[in-house]
Design an enzyme around this catalytic site. Sequence first.
Site, mmCIF file in Angstrom:
data_model
loop_
_atom_site.group_PDB
_atom_site.id
_atom_site.type_symbol
_atom_site.label_atom_id
_atom_site.label_comp_id
_atom_site.label_asym_id
_atom_site.label_seq_id
_atom_site.Cartn_x
_atom_site.Cartn_y
_atom_site.Cartn_z
ATOM 1 C CG LEU A 33 -1.890 -1.182 1.327
ATOM 2 C CD1 LEU A 33 -2.800 -1.027 2.545
ATOM 3 C CD2 LEU A 33 -2.721 -1.360 0.063
ATOM 4 C CD GLU A 35 0.079 8.921 1.631
ATOM 5 O OE1 GLU A 35 -0.995 9.534 1.541
ATOM 6 O OE2 GLU A 35 0.477 8.433 2.695
ATOM 7 C CG HIS A 37 -3.031 1.157 -2.448
ATOM 8 N ND1 HIS A 37 -1.665 1.011 -2.557
ATOM 9 C CD2 HIS A 37 -3.563 0.390 -3.432
ATOM 10 C CE1 HIS A 37 -1.395 0.189 -3.552
ATOM 11 N NE2 HIS A 37 -2.518 -0.197 -4.105
ATOM 12 N N GLY A 147 -9.023 3.483 -8.475
ATOM 13 C CA GLY A 147 -8.199 4.613 -8.898
ATOM 14 C C GLY A 147 -8.251 4.829 -10.401
ATOM 15 C CB SER A 185 2.777 2.317 -9.527
ATOM 16 O OG SER A 185 2.846 0.944 -9.846
HETATM 17 P P1 AMP Z 1 -3.454 -2.318 -6.960
HETATM 18 O O1 AMP Z 1 -3.053 -2.641 -5.556
HETATM 19 O O2 AMP Z 1 -2.343 -1.836 -7.812
HETATM 20 O O3 AMP Z 1 -4.277 -3.412 -7.596
HETATM 21 O O4 AMP Z 1 -4.432 -1.076 -6.849
HETATM 22 C C1 AMP Z 1 -5.555 -1.100 -6.020
HETATM 23 C C2 AMP Z 1 -6.388 0.135 -6.276
HETATM 24 O O5 AMP Z 1 -5.619 1.288 -5.991
HETATM 25 C C3 AMP Z 1 -6.846 0.259 -7.740
HETATM 26 O O6 AMP Z 1 -8.178 0.744 -7.773
HETATM 27 C C4 AMP Z 1 -5.887 1.260 -8.303
HETATM 28 O O7 AMP Z 1 -6.410 1.985 -9.397
HETATM 29 C C5 AMP Z 1 -5.683 2.165 -7.094
HETATM 30 N N1 AMP Z 1 -4.430 2.919 -7.237
HETATM 31 C C6 AMP Z 1 -3.205 2.435 -7.517
HETATM 32 N N2 AMP Z 1 -2.310 3.448 -7.642
HETATM 33 C C7 AMP Z 1 -3.013 4.591 -7.444
HETATM 34 C C8 AMP Z 1 -2.672 5.977 -7.449
HETATM 35 N N3 AMP Z 1 -1.430 6.382 -7.676
HETATM 36 N N4 AMP Z 1 -3.651 6.871 -7.204
HETATM 37 C C9 AMP Z 1 -4.926 6.477 -6.967
HETATM 38 N N5 AMP Z 1 -5.311 5.186 -6.951
HETATM 39 C C10 AMP Z 1 -4.374 4.253 -7.184
#
Ligand code: AMP
Length: 284
Positions: A33, A35, A37, A147, A185
């Site tokens: 996780l 910022e 998330h 996101g 990311s």
């Molecule tokens: P992930 O853990 O990469 O599968 O992401 C989980 C959720 O967090 C997804 O809905 C992503 O779009 C969101 N997310 C990831 N990176 C960001 C970011 N930089 N800003 C906003 N939301 C994000």
Amino acid sequence: MEILKKPEEMTAWSKRIAREDKTIGFVPTMGALHEGHVSLIRKARAENDAVVVSIFVNPTQFGPSEDYERYPRCFEKDAKICEAEKADAVFHPAVEDMYPEDHRTFIEVCELSNRLCGISRPGHFRGVATVVAKLFGIVRPDRAYFGMKDAQQLAIIERMNRDLCLGVRIVRCETVREPDGLAMSSRNAYLSAAERKQALAISRALRECEAKFAAGERKAMPLLKVMGDILAREPDIEVDYVAIVDPATLDDISEVKDEALAAIAVYIGKARLIDNTMLRAKSG
Ligand code: AMP
């Protein structure tokens, strides 16, 4: 905060919350996780009585040569972040419980899944749609937070939610960036210092595209060229795609009318990074 591992425990917890007439906000993640998330968790916290965060590195959305094995996993740290953000429950299932031996059902959101990232990651969105549908079935949220950084994923989930009448309110959340512009990311952890510097070309290309659009350019070609030229200057960046598409259908467009999604995907070192921006013509 409760940590629930079994899908049936998670569902029982959610049913209890629903019986109390409380709303559930759900934030699905793969952990590690950051910022970005956290911003989703905060929005869910502000809009719901109860908040569930799932942490599950979903094997079905990774291709055979992708980074499933080395994807960062740090559950203890993630759980602390969820607790600090006042989540009520963390759902952290085992792969065997999400995909038992006899699991046979997959969800395909046609057309949208074969564009942009779907071209170089065949099967990726089938895995995403399937796990999100399963998570919705297990957690039974009122609202789910996603996101905009993953704009194609969001479009696919919105379409699936509508087509399958899942009845979840999908909430779009703005992309959170590092102070220098790089979209946050979990995969940024793969970058060396030199690669991290070059990766800034992605957000720079999007900002330049926005500027050209704001100055009145509506044809896709020159907007694509601006982005392509900036990325081409970085020796370690290999462009997967630079695209200007309709945000709902993800079809390429040649001239922007009201709204378009400018999207970039690149390979850099061991990472594949994506980012995007919405181009909106001012109304009135
Ligand atoms: P992930 O853990 O990469 O599968 O992401 C989980 C959720 O967090 C997804 O809905 C992503 O779009 C969101 N997310 C990831 N990176 C960001 C970011 N930089 N800003 C906003 N939301 C994000």
